[in-house]
Motif scaffolding. Structure first.
Motif, mmCIF file in Angstrom:
data_model
loop_
_atom_site.group_PDB
_atom_site.id
_atom_site.type_symbol
_atom_site.label_atom_id
_atom_site.label_comp_id
_atom_site.label_asym_id
_atom_site.label_seq_id
_atom_site.Cartn_x
_atom_site.Cartn_y
_atom_site.Cartn_z
ATOM 1 N N ASP A 75 -81.881 76.258 -14.671
ATOM 2 C CA ASP A 75 -83.186 76.229 -14.012
ATOM 3 C C ASP A 75 -83.195 77.247 -12.879
ATOM 4 O O ASP A 75 -82.451 77.106 -11.897
ATOM 5 C CB ASP A 75 -83.458 74.813 -13.487
ATOM 6 C CG ASP A 75 -84.870 74.668 -12.940
ATOM 7 O OD1 ASP A 75 -85.703 75.560 -13.218
ATOM 8 O OD2 ASP A 75 -85.119 73.678 -12.222
ATOM 9 N N SER A 76 -84.036 78.276 -12.978
ATOM 10 C CA SER A 76 -84.039 79.354 -11.992
ATOM 11 C C SER A 76 -85.359 80.105 -12.063
ATOM 12 O O SER A 76 -86.132 79.944 -13.019
ATOM 13 C CB SER A 76 -82.868 80.316 -12.250
ATOM 14 O OG SER A 76 -82.925 80.813 -13.581
ATOM 15 N N TYR A 77 -85.623 80.928 -11.031
ATOM 16 C CA TYR A 77 -86.801 81.796 -11.039
ATOM 17 C C TYR A 77 -86.540 82.994 -10.142
ATOM 18 O O TYR A 77 -85.662 82.967 -9.263
ATOM 19 C CB TYR A 77 -88.055 81.033 -10.607
ATOM 20 C CG TYR A 77 -88.049 80.562 -9.173
ATOM 21 C CD1 TYR A 77 -88.520 81.368 -8.142
ATOM 22 C CD2 TYR A 77 -87.572 79.286 -8.840
ATOM 23 C CE1 TYR A 77 -88.521 80.944 -6.831
ATOM 24 C CE2 TYR A 77 -87.565 78.856 -7.531
ATOM 25 C CZ TYR A 77 -88.034 79.686 -6.537
ATOM 26 O OH TYR A 77 -88.018 79.256 -5.235
ATOM 27 N N VAL A 78 -87.318 84.062 -10.340
ATOM 28 C CA VAL A 78 -87.196 85.281 -9.557
ATOM 29 C C VAL A 78 -87.920 85.101 -8.224
ATOM 30 O O VAL A 78 -89.063 84.613 -8.182
ATOM 31 C CB VAL A 78 -87.762 86.497 -10.319
ATOM 32 C CG1 VAL A 78 -87.742 87.741 -9.424
ATOM 33 C CG2 VAL A 78 -86.968 86.749 -11.583
ATOM 34 N N ILE A 79 -87.267 85.475 -7.146
ATOM 35 C CA ILE A 79 -87.884 85.402 -5.818
ATOM 36 C C ILE A 79 -88.861 86.565 -5.692
ATOM 37 O O ILE A 79 -88.457 87.734 -5.768
ATOM 38 C CB ILE A 79 -86.810 85.468 -4.716
ATOM 39 C CG1 ILE A 79 -85.809 84.311 -4.898
ATOM 40 C CG2 ILE A 79 -87.452 85.404 -3.330
ATOM 41 C CD1 ILE A 79 -84.603 84.383 -3.973
ATOM 42 N N PRO A 80 -90.177 86.305 -5.506
ATOM 43 C CA PRO A 80 -91.176 87.378 -5.589
ATOM 44 C C PRO A 80 -91.260 88.280 -4.362
ATOM 45 O O PRO A 80 -91.650 89.442 -4.469
ATOM 46 C CB PRO A 80 -92.483 86.612 -5.805
ATOM 47 C CG PRO A 80 -92.246 85.283 -5.156
ATOM 48 C CD PRO A 80 -90.797 84.974 -5.340
ATOM 49 N N LYS A 81 -90.926 87.780 -3.164
ATOM 50 C CA LYS A 81 -91.078 88.596 -1.958
ATOM 51 C C LYS A 81 -90.167 88.071 -0.855
ATOM 52 O O LYS A 81 -89.533 87.029 -0.996
ATOM 53 C CB LYS A 81 -92.529 88.598 -1.479
ATOM 54 C CG LYS A 81 -93.070 87.212 -1.156
ATOM 55 C CD LYS A 81 -94.535 87.282 -0.729
ATOM 56 C CE LYS A 81 -95.072 85.887 -0.426
ATOM 57 N NZ LYS A 81 -96.483 85.930 0.017
ATOM 58 N N GLY A 82 -90.159 88.820 0.239
ATOM 59 C CA GLY A 82 -89.340 88.422 1.370
ATOM 60 C C GLY A 82 -88.007 89.144 1.397
ATOM 61 O O GLY A 82 -87.766 90.106 0.665
ATOM 62 N N GLU A 83 -87.138 88.650 2.253
ATOM 63 C CA GLU A 83 -85.836 89.283 2.431
ATOM 64 C C GLU A 83 -85.001 89.247 1.159
ATOM 65 O O GLU A 83 -84.203 90.148 0.905
ATOM 66 C CB GLU A 83 -85.088 88.588 3.572
ATOM 67 C CG GLU A 83 -83.737 89.182 3.899
ATOM 68 C CD GLU A 83 -83.023 88.424 5.012
ATOM 69 O OE1 GLU A 83 -81.836 88.728 5.242
ATOM 70 O OE2 GLU A 83 -83.647 87.548 5.636
ATOM 71 N N LEU A 84 -85.197 88.217 0.327
ATOM 72 C CA LEU A 84 -84.419 88.047 -0.913
ATOM 73 C C LEU A 84 -85.246 88.432 -2.139
ATOM 74 O O LEU A 84 -85.002 87.930 -3.233
ATOM 75 C CB LEU A 84 -83.932 86.605 -1.030
ATOM 76 C CG LEU A 84 -82.998 86.125 0.081
ATOM 77 C CD1 LEU A 84 -82.640 84.658 -0.115
ATOM 78 C CD2 LEU A 84 -81.736 86.985 0.130
ATOM 79 N N GLU A 85 -86.208 89.313 -1.983
ATOM 80 C CA GLU A 85 -87.045 89.747 -3.113
ATOM 81 C C GLU A 85 -86.174 90.294 -4.247
ATOM 82 O O GLU A 85 -85.240 91.053 -4.016
ATOM 83 C CB GLU A 85 -88.029 90.812 -2.642
ATOM 84 C CG GLU A 85 -88.990 91.277 -3.716
ATOM 85 C CD GLU A 85 -89.991 92.294 -3.201
ATOM 86 O OE1 GLU A 85 -90.770 92.842 -4.009
ATOM 87 O OE2 GLU A 85 -89.984 92.553 -1.966
ATOM 88 N N ASN A 86 -86.532 89.851 -5.472
ATOM 89 C CA ASN A 86 -85.806 90.208 -6.698
ATOM 90 C C ASN A 86 -84.457 89.503 -6.807
ATOM 91 O O ASN A 86 -83.638 89.855 -7.667
ATOM 92 C CB ASN A 86 -85.600 91.722 -6.829
ATOM 93 C CG ASN A 86 -86.903 92.467 -7.038
ATOM 94 O OD1 ASN A 86 -87.862 91.916 -7.614
ATOM 95 N ND2 ASN A 86 -86.973 93.709 -6.576
ATOM 96 N N GLY A 87 -84.241 88.515 -5.938
ATOM 97 C CA GLY A 87 -83.085 87.656 -6.111
ATOM 98 C C GLY A 87 -83.430 86.514 -7.053
ATOM 99 O O GLY A 87 -84.581 86.341 -7.474
ATOM 100 N N ILE A 88 -82.438 85.701 -7.390
ATOM 101 C CA ILE A 88 -82.643 84.554 -8.274
ATOM 102 C C ILE A 88 -82.473 83.278 -7.464
ATOM 103 O O ILE A 88 -81.452 83.099 -6.775
ATOM 104 C CB ILE A 88 -81.648 84.565 -9.444
ATOM 105 C CG1 ILE A 88 -81.731 85.886 -10.217
ATOM 106 C CG2 ILE A 88 -81.911 83.381 -10.367
ATOM 107 C CD1 ILE A 88 -83.079 86.143 -10.866
ATOM 108 N N SER A 89 -83.465 82.409 -7.536
ATOM 109 C CA SER A 89 -83.406 81.130 -6.825
ATOM 110 C C SER A 89 -82.998 80.027 -7.786
ATOM 111 O O SER A 89 -83.503 79.929 -8.906
ATOM 112 C CB SER A 89 -84.765 80.803 -6.204
ATOM 113 O OG SER A 89 -84.753 79.500 -5.657
ATOM 114 N N PHE A 90 -82.083 79.174 -7.319
ATOM 115 C CA PHE A 90 -81.643 78.022 -8.100
ATOM 116 C C PHE A 90 -82.140 76.707 -7.500
ATOM 117 O O PHE A 90 -81.716 75.637 -7.905
ATOM 118 C CB PHE A 90 -80.112 77.996 -8.186
ATOM 119 C CG PHE A 90 -79.536 79.238 -8.808
ATOM 120 C CD1 PHE A 90 -79.656 79.470 -10.170
ATOM 121 C CD2 PHE A 90 -78.885 80.175 -8.030
ATOM 122 C CE1 PHE A 90 -79.125 80.621 -10.752
ATOM 123 C CE2 PHE A 90 -78.352 81.315 -8.598
ATOM 124 C CZ PHE A 90 -78.474 81.548 -9.966
#
Length: 255
Positions: A161-176
């Motif tokens: 279960d994950s999604y792409v972080i759309p903006k901010g300091e961690l933009e283009n990171g993966i959130s779990f």
């Protein structure tokens, strides 16, 4: 001739007798220093009896000792006075009184009306209060959105279960996921690591708004303790506290 000879003999004998029986002369010159006696106490010597070379060395020693004592006293006085750089810091901001938190605006407005009837200045404020942080489990950002989507599809194919972080300091990171407790975040992190993916946990500061009644400096002292007891017991959970005053009408923060 014989008479002259006898006269000279008598005179010489008389001179010899005078010189032989004259008492010895007493040396009355004063000593240059105190002479110890059997009792161990030195005889008092006046300054006028001492030579200059006997006085100067002692004066130099006394002056040196006095200078050291004065310097030590100066340092002690400076330390006691709290000169700048002694590590002491005093916050001079004024303190205001806050009453709350209220569940709704209406009870807070009623309290303001009661205080104004007592000629006490007060107003309703929304205050930001720090809450417990959340904990975000994430993977470091990919170099591009395309690379982030490719990594996301790879993980979703493994039912992660994950999604792409759309903006901010961690933009283009993966959130779990974001969790309310560190223990749950650490459990999620362990699962991701066991699947061979890198991940980390980041605390997220969290605040929420509360409704409080703010009184200016010295206003709370206009109300008697018995009256405060009555006002605070009109609603459950109310308390009276002090915090730094803020010129901002809304969005204040408790420190």
């Amino acid at each position: 001739m014989r008479a002259i000879f006898l006269t000279l003999v008598v005179v010489n004998l008389g001179l010899f007798g005078v010189l032989w029986f004259r008492p010895a002369a007493v040396d009355l010159a004063p000593p240059k220093s105190a002479v110890p006696v059997e009792s161990g106490v030195q005889r008092l010597v006046l300054l006028g009896e001492l030579e200059p070379e006997d006085i100067l060395p002692r004066e130099r020693i006394d002056v040196s000792q006095a200078s050291g004592a004065e310097a030590g006293a100066g340092v002690a006085a400076e330390s006691a006075a709290g000169q700048p750089g002694d590590g002491l810091a005093v916050d001079s901001r004024p303190l205001c009184t806050y009453v709350g938190p209220f569940q709704d605006m209406l009870p807070a407005e009623y309290l303001v009306e009661n205080l104004q009837a007592l000629e006490v200045s007060a107003q309703v404020r929304k205050v930001e209060v720090p809450g417990d942080p959340n904990f975000w489990v994430y993977q470091s950002p990919e170099p591009s959105r395309k690379a982030a989507l490719r990594r996301l599809h790879e993980m979703q194919a493994k039912n992660i279960d994950s999604y792409v972080i759309p903006k901010g300091e961690l933009e283009n990171g993966i959130s779990f996921g974001v969790f309310s407790s560190r223990a749950r975040a650490e459990e999620r992190l362990a699962v991701i690591l066991s699947l061979g993916y890198e991940a980390a946990v980041r605390p997220i500061p969290r605040t929420f708004e509360e409704i409080w009644v703010s009184l200016g400096v010295g206003e709370a002292e206009k109300v008697a303790d018995e009256r405060w007891f009555e006002l605070l017991n009109r609603e459950d959970g109310l308390e009276k506290r002090q915090n730094f005053c803020s010129p901002v009408a809304s969005g204040e923060k408790f420190h």
